[in-house]
Enzyme design. Sequence first.
Site, PDB file in Angstrom:
ATOM      1  N   LYS A  29       0.806  -1.050  -0.038  1.00 46.60           N
ATOM      2  CA  LYS A  29       0.064  -0.217   0.000  1.00 46.60           C
ATOM      3  C   LYS A  29       0.786   1.236  -0.037  1.00 46.60           C
ATOM      4  O   LYS A  29       0.523   2.185  -0.461  1.00 46.60           O
ATOM      5  CB  LYS A  29      -1.137   0.070   1.254  1.00 46.60           C
ATOM      6  CG  LYS A  29      -0.203   0.172   2.573  1.00 46.60           C
ATOM      7  CD  LYS A  29      -1.352   0.258   3.771  1.00 46.60           C
ATOM      8  CE  LYS A  29      -0.647   0.325   4.903  1.00 46.60           C
ATOM      9  NZ  LYS A  29       0.147   1.429   5.107  1.00 46.60           N
ATOM     10  N   THR A  30       2.115   1.117   0.789  1.00 44.00           N
ATOM     11  CA  THR A  30       2.851   2.518   0.695  1.00 44.00           C
ATOM     12  C   THR A  30       3.581   2.587  -0.671  1.00 44.00           C
ATOM     13  O   THR A  30       3.438   3.742  -0.908  1.00 44.00           O
ATOM     14  CB  THR A  30       4.137   2.232   1.911  1.00 44.00           C
ATOM     15  OG1 THR A  30       3.426   1.946   2.953  1.00 44.00           O
ATOM     16  CG2 THR A  30       4.620   3.391   1.808  1.00 44.00           C
ATOM     17  N   ASP A 215      -3.650   7.317   4.470  1.00 42.00           N
ATOM     18  CA  ASP A 215      -3.168   6.010   4.921  1.00 42.00           C
ATOM     19  C   ASP A 215      -3.496   5.694   5.840  1.00 42.00           C
ATOM     20  O   ASP A 215      -3.970   6.358   7.106  1.00 42.00           O
ATOM     21  CB  ASP A 215      -1.525   6.208   5.036  1.00 42.00           C
ATOM     22  CG  ASP A 215      -0.917   4.749   4.815  1.00 42.00           C
ATOM     23  OD1 ASP A 215      -1.632   3.983   4.588  1.00 42.00           O
ATOM     24  OD2 ASP A 215       0.361   4.904   5.486  1.00 42.00           O
ATOM     25  N   GLU A 216      -3.794   4.408   6.315  1.00 41.60           N
ATOM     26  CA  GLU A 216      -4.245   3.613   7.518  1.00 41.60           C
ATOM     27  C   GLU A 216      -5.581   4.230   7.648  1.00 41.60           C
ATOM     28  O   GLU A 216      -6.006   4.292   9.012  1.00 41.60           O
ATOM     29  CB  GLU A 216      -3.269   3.698   8.569  1.00 41.60           C
ATOM     30  CG  GLU A 216      -1.928   3.249   8.391  1.00 41.60           C
ATOM     31  CD  GLU A 216      -1.918   1.667   8.208  1.00 41.60           C
ATOM     32  OE1 GLU A 216      -2.816   1.073   8.527  1.00 41.60           O
ATOM     33  OE2 GLU A 216      -0.700   1.373   8.254  1.00 41.60           O
ATOM     34  N   GLN A 246      -7.365  -4.939   9.637  1.00 42.10           N
ATOM     35  CA  GLN A 246      -6.264  -4.438  10.505  1.00 42.10           C
ATOM     36  C   GLN A 246      -6.729  -3.303  11.464  1.00 42.10           C
ATOM     37  O   GLN A 246      -5.996  -2.366  11.704  1.00 42.10           O
ATOM     38  CB  GLN A 246      -5.032  -3.784   9.677  1.00 42.10           C
ATOM     39  CG  GLN A 246      -4.531  -5.110   8.745  1.00 42.10           C
ATOM     40  CD  GLN A 246      -3.165  -4.803   8.133  1.00 42.10           C
ATOM     41  OE1 GLN A 246      -2.075  -4.442   8.651  1.00 42.10           O
ATOM     42  NE2 GLN A 246      -3.335  -4.872   6.902  1.00 42.10           N
ATOM     43  N   ARG A 601       3.120  -9.597  10.869  1.00 36.94           N
ATOM     44  CA  ARG A 601       4.349  -8.786  10.880  1.00 36.94           C
ATOM     45  C   ARG A 601       5.572  -9.794  10.527  1.00 36.94           C
ATOM     46  O   ARG A 601       6.439  -9.155  10.249  1.00 36.94           O
ATOM     47  CB  ARG A 601       4.420  -8.452  12.307  1.00 36.94           C
ATOM     48  CG  ARG A 601       3.396  -7.563  12.971  1.00 36.94           C
ATOM     49  CD  ARG A 601       2.976  -6.354  11.962  1.00 36.94           C
ATOM     50  NE  ARG A 601       2.151  -6.580  11.084  1.00 36.94           N
ATOM     51  CZ  ARG A 601       1.649  -5.761  10.085  1.00 36.94           C
ATOM     52  NH1 ARG A 601       2.331  -4.897   9.809  1.00 36.94           N
ATOM     53  NH2 ARG A 601       0.667  -6.133   9.347  1.00 36.94           N
TER      54      ARG A 601
END
Length: 748
Positions: A29-30, A215-216, A246, A601
């Site tokens: 996504k980044t 973002d997020e 998430q 993670r």
Amino acid sequence: MPELNEPQAEAVAKVDGPLLVFAGAGSGKTRVITYRVANLLAEHRVPPYRILAVTFTNKAAGEMRSRLEELAGPEVTRDLWVGTFHSTCARLLRRYHAEVDLKREYVIYDTSDQKAVVSRIIKAMKVDDRRYPPKLVLSRIHTQKRDGIRPREVDITPNFDETTVEIFEAYQRALAQASAVDFEDLIVHVMRIAENPESRGGEELRRQFRHVLVDEFQDTNSAQYRLVRAIAARERNLCVVGDDDQSIYRWRGADIRNIRGFRRDFPDATVIKLEQNYRSTANIVSGALGIIARAHEREPKELWTEAEAGEKIVVRSVRDERGEAQYVAQEVQRRIDEGTNPDEIAIFYRVHAQSRVLEEAMRVSSIPYQVIGGMKFFERAEVKDLIAYLRLVDNPASDADLLRIINVPARGIGGKTVTKLLEVAADNDTNAYAALGVAVRGGTLGTGAKKKLSAFLELLDTVRRDAARLLPSELAKKILELTHYESQLREADTAESDARLENLKELVGSIVEYEAEADEAGDTPSISGYLERVTLVSDVDTMTDDPKVALMTVHSAKGLEFDSVFLTGMEEEIFPYRGLDAAEVEELDEERRLAYVAVTRARKRLFITHAPMRMLFGQTRYLEPSRFLADLPEDVVEREGSIWGSQNAGGAGRWPSPAYARPGRWPGLPEPRSSKPALAPGERYVDADAFDDMHEEGVHVRPGDRVVHQRFGRGVVEKVEPGADPKIVAKFPGYGSKKVRADFLERS
């Protein structure tokens, strides 16, 4: 990873109109956000100052800006608006401060400052602080503010009664009088400016930003969503990227309905799903999907990867928290010995209290580590003292800072004098700094108190005059000199005072670093600029670059990734926390999402531990394995430990039926401990463990030697107590120091 896969390319190319990108864990996504911004700059000639990109941590914002500099060049990206919600709003509030009746040099109160203000209000109102604890009242106030609710708009409930509303109103008045804001105010003030059709600042914001990227997005609260929606109202080019799988911050106001309901607010939104994971092995991806697939409500997504299967997920049953810590320390050391850098290893736990035994095991094993989210540098008393002086110089109206340092270092100004000073301030409807002059000239104080307050006022005036000509770092040094703070610590000449001096030097060093970065960015270094930076620092932002194993809660791990992850304490009542039952669907879903975040993670290796009993919060608990472990596909898991029996050590054992679905204890769960542990055939119990062949006539053991104990494992000798029946004190990872006899130890 290819430059962009098909869904990523589609998200980058979509320029006009609202866009919702569901980005699974590790799906790039980044990369999508940075390429999208680069595409707007290069292909569509959007001026950089017309693009706003916001996220939640300074670390994420820094990485985003760094990648954009590589793609578009530093000259272009300098004018981009890239930052956290709080830092972006702090910057905008400097511009539009007058629209919300703030001074340009407003101060941001941290958690302790906020609590101090509420405590004083409760005391002044003569309210019972046992019925209205300041911390709890403040938490309830923050909940309202995250929804953008003013005191007069609060719905009266048993949890937010009329008295709490009065405290809320007084709290906002106190902040306004001090020209101060808390973290929620940063967002809410700018939100109200942006939403106000009559506001000059709101019109400028809506006109300036042609493209807004978030973002997020699943972590946004109501006020944050209203803010970005208002800024994007004119152009409607709002791109939000996130993953409802998430969403783990409901307890601090995050509203999962924002991402799930985005299409209701923007029916014409384009929806794109990124489902290919580039981070983890196939076994880890399969394990994560097994956990999250059973969520009661989620946007349908099928995480997948082209990566190889990799090592299986190790699910290890351990005896208790000590055995868990010992196992984790040994496996961490094994990873390091095999060539994994310590900073590519992380140990997760559900609650901070679990870290103590793990830390002890790491120290005994001499493994370098850092705890993320523990005692932070900027929470240390001496650091907060110097920052309070700087904030008072920058904003004399800040009562919280003046009251913190009025007698630091000690200058004989006692509590009675401070109380009278506050009474003078109240009588004159002014702040404590302005009241100093009134009190010194007036007749309410004795000669001695006046003299001390006069000297303090002269000190502050001197420092404020010096601030006009000195750099922030030079001013900090001047404050330490004029207040005699530094000299008093030197005269104390203790280990503690030396440590405090080192911390103050570190603080001055951080100001120098800020000044250098400001110069490089073409900005003028200022006290307010530095204070804004340190006040908005987050737990993850405190991670060092030194190669150390990271210990943290799963909440702190969001946005990070590691080669090897150890997920500890996977038991019912621990994870999911407090034994949630089937009726608590929303809470259980969030715990499930938290487990999904923990698993994703890990890039290469994942180790999960659970124990039948655990000492936590001062009590021994007998626990069932977490229901989430039963959701892991059996073909990706290798199960180890006593619960499986010796024949299952290699992972062939069958998972026991889920604890929450059946009565009774799970296999291997011991009865509550008696005063002596149960012994296997042939074992002996000796109250004062020691052995008789480590005396002068026997084997010589010295501090520093390594020994092995059947139960405690490998340890290091700390002390030898000689005599006819000598005793050895050795430290064992996960158990700490134990005194044992020779026939229970062997040389390692």
